[in-house]
Design a protein around this motif. Structure first.
Motif, PDB file in Angstrom:
ATOM      1  N   LEU A 521       0.828  -1.203   0.000  1.00  0.00           N
ATOM      2  CA  LEU A 521       0.000   0.000   0.000  1.00  0.00           C
ATOM      3  C   LEU A 521       0.864   1.256   0.000  1.00  0.00           C
ATOM      4  O   LEU A 521       0.579   2.229  -0.707  1.00  0.00           O
ATOM      5  N   ALA A 522       1.905   1.233   0.794  1.00  0.00           N
ATOM      6  CA  ALA A 522       2.789   2.393   0.869  1.00  0.00           C
ATOM      7  C   ALA A 522       3.518   2.604  -0.452  1.00  0.00           C
ATOM      8  O   ALA A 522       3.622   3.729  -0.955  1.00  0.00           O
ATOM      9  N   GLU A 523       4.020   1.520  -1.056  1.00  0.00           N
ATOM     10  CA  GLU A 523       4.809   1.642  -2.277  1.00  0.00           C
ATOM     11  C   GLU A 523       3.942   1.820  -3.512  1.00  0.00           C
ATOM     12  O   GLU A 523       4.240   2.625  -4.383  1.00  0.00           O
ATOM     13  N   GLY A 524       2.878   1.049  -3.617  1.00  0.00           N
ATOM     14  CA  GLY A 524       2.075   1.065  -4.824  1.00  0.00           C
ATOM     15  C   GLY A 524       1.054   2.175  -4.871  1.00  0.00           C
ATOM     16  O   GLY A 524       0.711   2.669  -5.946  1.00  0.00           O
ATOM     17  N   ALA A 525       0.515   2.573  -3.711  1.00  0.00           N
ATOM     18  CA  ALA A 525      -0.537   3.587  -3.693  1.00  0.00           C
ATOM     19  C   ALA A 525      -0.143   4.843  -2.937  1.00  0.00           C
ATOM     20  O   ALA A 525      -0.911   5.804  -2.906  1.00  0.00           O
ATOM     21  N   GLY A 526       1.032   4.836  -2.316  1.00  0.00           N
ATOM     22  CA  GLY A 526       1.470   6.019  -1.578  1.00  0.00           C
ATOM     23  C   GLY A 526       0.653   6.273  -0.328  1.00  0.00           C
ATOM     24  O   GLY A 526       0.525   7.427   0.113  1.00  0.00           O
ATOM     25  N   ILE A 527       0.099   5.213   0.261  1.00  0.00           N
ATOM     26  CA  ILE A 527      -0.754   5.347   1.444  1.00  0.00           C
ATOM     27  C   ILE A 527      -0.035   4.753   2.641  1.00  0.00           C
ATOM     28  O   ILE A 527       0.286   3.560   2.647  1.00  0.00           O
ATOM     29  N   LYS A 528       0.229   5.556   3.644  1.00  0.00           N
ATOM     30  CA  LYS A 528       0.826   5.038   4.866  1.00  0.00           C
ATOM     31  C   LYS A 528      -0.140   4.054   5.505  1.00  0.00           C
ATOM     32  O   LYS A 528      -1.327   4.320   5.621  1.00  0.00           O
ATOM     33  N   ALA A 529       0.401   2.909   5.929  1.00  0.00           N
ATOM     34  CA  ALA A 529      -0.492   1.837   6.362  1.00  0.00           C
ATOM     35  C   ALA A 529       0.065   1.097   7.562  1.00  0.00           C
ATOM     36  O   ALA A 529       1.221   1.261   7.945  1.00  0.00           O
ATOM     37  N   GLN A 530      -0.799   0.267   8.166  1.00  0.00           N
ATOM     38  CA  GLN A 530      -0.422  -0.651   9.228  1.00  0.00           C
ATOM     39  C   GLN A 530      -1.306  -1.881   9.124  1.00  0.00           C
ATOM     40  O   GLN A 530      -2.265  -1.906   8.339  1.00  0.00           O
ATOM     41  N   THR A 531      -0.977  -2.916   9.909  1.00  0.00           N
ATOM     42  CA  THR A 531      -1.806  -4.119   9.853  1.00  0.00           C
ATOM     43  C   THR A 531      -3.139  -3.890  10.552  1.00  0.00           C
ATOM     44  O   THR A 531      -3.249  -3.068  11.475  1.00  0.00           O
TER      45      THR A 531
END
Length: 1012
Positions: A521-531
């Motif tokens: 999500l972070a790399e492909g969509a530029g969205i900071k994420a967590q589990t």
């Protein structure tokens, strides 16, 4: 053990089972007899003659009537019930003939259940063949005493004729579907009855597995091994093929059968058995004498009758009652006076059924009643048999602690049940979705969204992507769904959504099932994420804890934000409910659920993503696959997406290759590729066994060719064993040599601190002995609370690995401080004295010295299983599936296997025709409580008329603010607005500006090919 096989020839079966001289040989332990209500109706009784047996198998009744005389008529079915090896040794070597009678009694009781519950015929109803329960069978029992290797092996063939009497009195062919589909249930019933019979004879038993298998305690392992030549042959073959599963072992057994050797001198054979046992210092006489002393059949009035047995019964009852008082409260077990007066067997039956409900309930929302009964029996508790289990299930249904469902006419599972908790969870999910309608603030208007999105996108969005992104930004509903097929470019779509939202000052956060997906999500969509797990753990307390400073601080951080959940099909119903509760209580403006309902579902119970779609949640579709770059693969993916796996295999044509050993063949094929091709070719395996074989074979091949080189660095890793929390409450789950890992905070119920413990032995009293290197601990698993989850218990097995420079590895646990995440790939860069240096997927290097905990949290990664594969993309792949892995041969796993690939796919299978049939019959769907009750159609079950809504009453557990408790009418399931993505536009194959579009990069030069 139970096996089932078709009888292929009436004459052949008669010659084998009912030979004229088979039962008259001196010293023979063979027996034959007719049985079954149908046999009684036909006047068949006593010993089975060859001619009479052949006639019945041919459908010729004693009165001359001929039944079901059609071409290719199947004569019947052979159910073979085999005693544990220790029981055969005690019967034939030690001479305890009581065991043979006990085995016959166990088979008779089991077959009575089969006849009552599984005997069916079929009748025409409006042009359709509909199963009709008949309750009668015609079968013959044949007791045999040797294995095919002429070892002592007591087994009974129940040969069922292809006949049954219909309710109207006419005879016709047996409809045998349930015999096949319930074969594991039949086996569990037999094991339970045989355990009970042997315990009545005075024998103590040692449980040997999760499925109710056992051996008589006191028979030495060396003796069992001496008389297990056939078993040794099967295991040797299984080891060669890398097969460990019970299904695989059964398949090898069937395929490797040789005709049974004749026995001309049985007396000589039995003398040989006695001599072989004597050479090992065993004759079994003392064991027989001790069992006779403890037997419930000790002579009336004897010292054993009046003394030992009375004392034993009193101690058993006292232990049961005391144990009930000391164990934690179990909501599915009687309390108070009802518990105090229950017999030990009845109390254990309650415990077994309660445990079975929780074992199944952790993974599914509903289950067939037969599966529930089998799970209870498999726990192996003393005195627990099918009769008591069925009574207890009936009592829980009467008390409305279990809820009976309605099965579709085509449903082969039979009666289904669910729980109040599962039903309430699903009702509350719908209530939460409905409550969120109209509560969100659109980021931009529907008119403005398309232009803004195309400006923000790193490459042009196709109509499906644009429609989904527009819905997300403009919908006034809090919960929205994006249903996108594999390869639809969901990451590219989300990148554009994030760009517009952030430009409008809206905070956006991603959530995903595992850390690899978080990174995507972070790399492909530029969205900071967590589990999802970490997000829920941090925030679920605020559902009940409102108005506090901590609640206000959490609300301030999330209010007005957008939460994007990726691969939502893998989210359980429990987590879905918690996400909605958190979103409401913390003021989240938009909860975006993105995924593909046709791919893998959650490991835990429920299929909330598909359920919300079926219930009319606000939804957009992305049906255009832009991943596959050949017409063949696009067709294969399209067929897989609609559940046509067999047709997809046909389209693959010559790219589906049959091999006796698919895993080894896949490894060899990959090793034969040039290095540049290896880097873009993934290997996917449906199961753990195949993955292990592939990893080891490839590693050996790379070492031999020098691609992986240098000194080996030896590590001991821990492979997690797939168990539920409830299974860990039963001693039968534990085996010496395993390790028990206890999470932070420890297991307070049993006084065990956090840490890793070796399972040393299983104590006869029902306790498990553990060691941590400093001390030994004994604990009673049943003292673990049935409702506690925070102790985080996990069983694992040790495995040794030799790592060399160049080996590809993956992490099996997280070390967030060092950026190491479960399932992410790495490479061994160098091997040093006492340490290795690894290179992670982002090209960081890290030194791991001996004693580093992450050295025990890794595995080879040349092959990946389907659960690891979901969400990745590769140019080429070799995929392994085997028909003997029946649970893993399902449409969802197949869908993942064939949709990861852009350019070329090779499938290696053991039996293409059989696998195709199994895939078409097994969608791999999870269950739903609401669907089980006929109140919603999620997977096209087309249930019969819905029952009245069930009121489960008050249930302790998770609540949602301002959402009515379950009960009364389910909120209507509206056909909410669904923005459909046309998915017909052309999208260029060129990469986006980041070089990525829902894909995984190669590491330059040293590329790992996949980054999971």
């Amino acid at each position: 053990m139970l096996s089932i096989a078709p009888v292929r020839s009436a004459a052949g079966a008669a010659n084998y089972f009912a030979k004229d001289d088979y039962y008259t040989v001196e010293g023979s332990s063979e027996v034959s007899l007719w049985a079954g209500e149908g046999a009684t109706d036909l006047g068949l009784s006593g010993e089975v003659t060859k001619d009479g047996f052949e006639a019945i198998l041919n459908g010729s009744l004693p009165d001359g009537e001929a039944v079901a005389q059609v071409e290719n008529r199947r004569p019947g079915f052979d159910l073979t019930f085999s005693m544990p090896k220790s029981a055969s040794v005690m019967a034939y070597v030690a001479g305890d003939k009581r065991i043979l009678a006990a085995n016959m009694a166990a088979v008779a009781k089991t077959m009575a259940w089969v006849e009552k519950n599984l005997a069916e015929g079929r009748r025409d109803v409006e042009g359709r063949k509909v199963p009709v329960q008949t309750g009668n069978l015609v079968y013959a029992l044949f007791q045999h005493d040797t294995s095919r290797a002429l070892d002592p092996q007591g087994h009974i063939h129940a040969v069922i004729a292809n006949l049954t009497r219909m309710p109207g009195g006419n005879w016709q062919a047996l409809h045998a579907d349930k015999l096949w589909s319930r074969n594991t249930v039949i086996g569990a019933i037999y094991h339970a009855h045989l355990r009970s019979e042997l315990e009545r004879l005075g024998y103590s038993l040692d449980m040997k597995g999760k499925h109710g298998t056992f051996e008589i305690a006191g028979v030495p392992k060396a003796v069992l091994a001496e008389f297990s030549q056939r078993r040794a042959e099967i295991l040797e073959r299984a080891t060669h093929l890398g097969i460990k599963s019970p299904e695989g072992l059964r398949e090898i057994t069937k395929r490797s059968r040789d005709p049974k050797l004749g026995v001309e001198d049985r007396a000589a054979l039995k003398q040989e058995w006695a001599s072989r046992a004597a050479a090992l210092g065993f004759d079994g006489k003392a064991l027989v004498a001790a069992a006779e002393a403890r037997s419930v059949f000790a002579p009336a009035g004897s010292i054993f009758d009046k003394g030992y047995r009375a004392i034993s019964d009193a101690i058993d009852t006292a232990r049961q009652r005391l144990g009930g008082l000391l164990r934690p409260h179990d909501p599915l077990v009687d309390t108070g006076l009802a518990r105090a007066v229950a017999s030990p067997a009845a109390a254990r039956t309650q415990l077994a059924v309660a445990s079975a409900v929780r074992i199944l309930g952790e993974r599914e929302a509903a289950w067939p009643v037969d599966t529930l009964a089998k799970t209870a029996l498999d726990l192996g508790l003393k005195g627990v048999t099918i009769e008591g289990v069925e009574r207890r299930i009936g009592a829980l249904v009467d008390r409305r602690q279990l809820i009976q469902g309605v099965a579709a006419a085509a449903d082969r599972t039979g009666r289904m049940v669910t729980t109040r908790e599962a039903l309430q969870t699903e009702e509350r999910i719908f209530a939460a979705v409905e409550k969120g309608r109209g509560l969100a603030s659109p980021v931009v208007s529907a008119d403005a969204a398309p232009g803004r999105l195309q400006d923000a996108a790193e490459r042009p969005l196709n109509p499906g992507q644009l429609a989904a992104a527009t819905m997300i930004l403009s919908s006034p509903d809090r919960s929205v769904v994006v249903q996108g097929v594999a390869g639809a470019g969901k990451s590219t779509m989300l990148q554009a959504v994030a760009g517009v939202a952030q430009a409008e000052g809206r905070a956006i956060m991603g959530l995903a099932f595992q850390n690899k997906m978080v990174a995507d999500l972070a790399e492909g969509a530029g969205i900071k994420a967590q589990t999802i797990a970490s997000f829920v753990l941090a925030n679920e307390r605020f559902i009940a804890e409102q108005g506090t400073d901590r609640h206000q601080a959490a609300r301030a951080s999330l209010a007005g934000s957008m939460l994007v959940v990726d691969e939502t099909s893998m989210v359980s119903s429990s987590d879905m409910l918690k996400l909605h509760g958190i979103a409401e209580t913390l003021g989240v403006d938009k909860l975006v659920l993105v995924g593909d309902r046709q791919q893998l579902s959650s490991i835990d119970a429920g299929k909330a993503f598909a359920m919300i779609q079926a219930g009319g949640g606000t939804m957009a579709r992305m049906d255009m696959n832009i991943r596959q770059r050949t017409d063949q693969l696009r067709t294969v993916a399209a067929l897989a997406n609609i559940g046509k796996a067999g047709a997809a295999l046909a389209v693959l044509g010559d790219n589906v290759i049959e091999e006796a050993d698919p895993a080894s063949a896949a490894a060899d094929r990959w090793l034969a590729l040039p290095p540049t091709e290896r880097e873009v070719t993934a290997i996917f395996a449906s199961g753990r066994d195949a993955r292990t074989v592939i990893n080891e074979r490839i590693q050996d091949g790379l070492v031999a060719e020098g691609s992986v080189k240098g000194e080996a660095f030896q590590v001991t890793v821990y492979e997690r064993i797939n168990t539920t929390r409830e299974e860990l409450r039963h001693v039968s789950t534990y085996r010496p040599g395993q390790t028990l890992e206890v999470g932070a905070g420890g297991a307070r119920d049993v006084g065990i601190a956090a840490g890793r413990y070796d399972v040393v032995r299983i104590v006869r009293s029902g306790k498990v002995e553990l060691a941590d290197g400093r001390r030994r601990i004994r604990f009673d698993p049943l003292k673990l609370s049935p409702t506690e989850q925070r102790d985080r218990l996990q069983l694992a097995e040790k495995k040794s690995l030799a790592l060399r420079e160049g080996d590809r590895i993956r992490w099996t646990a997280n070390d967030k401080a060092r950026g190491l995440f479960n399932s992410a790939l790495a490479r061994v860069a160098t091997v040093e004295s006492g340490a290795i240096v690894v290179e992670t997927a982002d090209r960081q290097q890290l030194r791991l010295a001996e004693g580093d905990p992450m050295l025990s949290r890794l595995d080879l990664a040349y092959s990946l299983n389907m659960h690891m594969a979901q969400g990745i993309t590769t140019d080429k792949a070799i995929t392994v599936m085997s028909s003997h892995e029946r649970h893993l041969s399902n449409q969802r796993l197949f869908n993942v296997a064939v949709t990861r690939v852009r350019d070329a796919l090779t499938m290696i299978v053991d039996d293409k025709e059989k696998l195709s049939r199994q895939l078409d019959m097994n969608p791999g769907n999870k269950t739903s409580a609401l669907e089980t009750l006929g109140r919603i159609d999620i997977d096209g079950r087309r249930c019969s008329a819905p029952e009245a809504p069930f009121d489960p009453g008050p249930i302790d557990g998770l609540g949602l603010p301002d959402i009515p408790a379950a009960g009364g009418e389910l909120p209507p399931l509206p056909a909410g607005p669904a923005t459909e993505g046309a998915g017909n536009g052309k999208t260029p194959d060129a990469p986006d500006k980041s070089g990525r579009s829902d894909t995984l990069p190669l590491l330059p030069e040293r590329g790992l090919g996949l980054d999971l």
